[in-house]
Design a protein around this motif. Structure first.
Motif, PDB file in Angstrom:
ATOM      1  N   ALA A   1       3.693   7.241  -4.774  1.00  0.00           N
ATOM      2  CA  ALA A   1       2.776   7.098  -5.896  1.00  0.00           C
ATOM      3  C   ALA A   1       3.048   5.815  -6.674  1.00  0.00           C
ATOM      4  CB  ALA A   1       2.889   8.303  -6.820  1.00  0.00           C
TER       5      ALA A   1
ATOM      6  N   ASN B   1       0.859  -1.182   0.000  1.00  0.00           N
ATOM      7  CA  ASN B   1       0.000   0.000   0.000  1.00  0.00           C
ATOM      8  C   ASN B   1       0.897   1.234   0.000  1.00  0.00           C
ATOM      9  OD1 ASN B   1      -1.842   2.027   0.389  1.00  0.00           O
ATOM     10  ND2 ASN B   1      -2.801   1.124   2.186  1.00  0.00           N
ATOM     11  N   GLY B   2       0.977   1.924  -1.123  1.00  0.00           N
ATOM     12  CA  GLY B   2       1.829   3.104  -1.243  1.00  0.00           C
ATOM     13  C   GLY B   2       1.404   4.264  -0.368  1.00  0.00           C
ATOM     14  N   ALA B   3       0.207   4.196   0.219  1.00  0.00           N
ATOM     15  CA  ALA B   3      -0.267   5.283   1.079  1.00  0.00           C
ATOM     16  C   ALA B   3       0.365   5.248   2.462  1.00  0.00           C
ATOM     17  CB  ALA B   3      -1.788   5.232   1.212  1.00  0.00           C
ATOM     18  N   VAL B   4       0.916   4.095   2.858  1.00  0.00           N
ATOM     19  CA  VAL B   4       1.525   3.971   4.185  1.00  0.00           C
ATOM     20  C   VAL B   4       2.798   3.144   4.098  1.00  0.00           C
ATOM     21  CG1 VAL B   4      -0.501   4.351   5.644  1.00  0.00           C
ATOM     22  CG2 VAL B   4      -0.090   2.095   4.721  1.00  0.00           C
TER      23      VAL B   4
ATOM     24  N   LYS C   1       3.964   8.557   1.827  1.00  0.00           N
ATOM     25  CA  LYS C   1       3.165   8.108   0.702  1.00  0.00           C
ATOM     26  C   LYS C   1       4.055   8.005  -0.526  1.00  0.00           C
ATOM     27  CE  LYS C   1      -1.309   9.925   2.040  1.00  0.00           C
ATOM     28  NZ  LYS C   1      -2.470  10.688   1.595  1.00  0.00           N
TER      29      LYS C   1
ATOM     30  N   THR D   1       8.743  14.436   1.158  1.00  0.00           N
ATOM     31  CA  THR D   1       7.648  13.833   1.920  1.00  0.00           C
ATOM     32  C   THR D   1       7.716  14.138   3.409  1.00  0.00           C
ATOM     33  OG1 THR D   1       8.846  11.764   2.236  1.00  0.00           O
ATOM     34  CG2 THR D   1       7.439  11.932   0.288  1.00  0.00           C
TER      35      THR D   1
ATOM     36  N   ASN E   1       7.169  11.158  -6.836  1.00  0.00           N
ATOM     37  CA  ASN E   1       5.934  11.745  -6.311  1.00  0.00           C
ATOM     38  C   ASN E   1       5.697  13.123  -6.915  1.00  0.00           C
ATOM     39  OD1 ASN E   1       5.450   9.561  -4.670  1.00  0.00           O
ATOM     40  ND2 ASN E   1       5.728  10.665  -2.747  1.00  0.00           N
TER      41      ASN E   1
ATOM     42  N   ARG F   1       5.847   7.369   8.475  1.00  0.00           N
ATOM     43  CA  ARG F   1       5.232   6.774   7.292  1.00  0.00           C
ATOM     44  C   ARG F   1       5.106   7.831   6.215  1.00  0.00           C
ATOM     45  NH1 ARG F   1       0.474   3.184  10.062  1.00  0.00           N
ATOM     46  NH2 ARG F   1       1.883   1.742  11.087  1.00  0.00           N
TER      47      ARG F   1
END
Length: 156
Positions: free
Chosen positions: A125, A75-78, A123, A105, A100, A121
């Motif tokens: 893309a 999961n690229g979001a976390v 993110k 980040t 990104n 953590r």
């Protein structure tokens, strides 16, 4: 009944005071917001973000920086990231993901009480290098690792 009425009046007075203070911009954390490097966090290129944040783009690869990330992020979001540095007098640590939309980040300003490690953590893309940049002694040191981001968290 008397107790409930007093509690209601205290709550109403507190809420009214907060509303007036917020309306008068007395609750805005001006110092915190003024220090936020907006241009660095909204830059679309890593070199631009790096230059806006620390004033330079020349990176020296260092074995005194350990970057811990998963090899594959479902999961690229976390995506968990840990950066540890043994560089003396570290002033800041920043984390970049070049692909990104906004490569910067995370950024941490350090104090003399810094124990050498940050964790958080980010993110991502898509599959990319994660680059940790440590500013120490007026120079920029880096370490990088590739993280593969799977599609939809299904390993596909």
């Amino acid at each position: 009944m008397q107790h409930t009425r007093r509690l209601f009046l205290k709550g109403t007075m507190a809420a009214g005071t907060l509303a007036i203070a917020a309306g008068a911009n007395l609750l805005t954390p001006g110092k915190v917001l003024a220090a936020w490097p907006e241009k660095a966090f909204t830059a679309e290129k890593m070199d631009t973000a790096l230059s806006e944040l620390v004033g330079g783009t020349e990176l020296i690869e260092s074995d005194k920086i350990t970057l811990k990330t998963p090899d594959i992020a479902e999961n690229g979001a976390v995506v968990s990231v840990t950066v540890r540095t043994e560089l003396p007098d570290a002033e800041s640590i920043s984390i970049y993901v070049p692909v990104n939309t906004s490569p910067l980040t995370a950024s941490y300003e350090l104090t003399d009480k810094f124990d050498g490690e940050i964790s958080g953590r980010i993110k991502m893309a898509e599959t990319s290098d994660v680059i940790a940049v440590v500013q120490a002694g007026g120079k920029l040191y880096s370490a990088k690792r590739e993280v593969k981001v799977t599609l939809g968290g299904c390993g596909g």
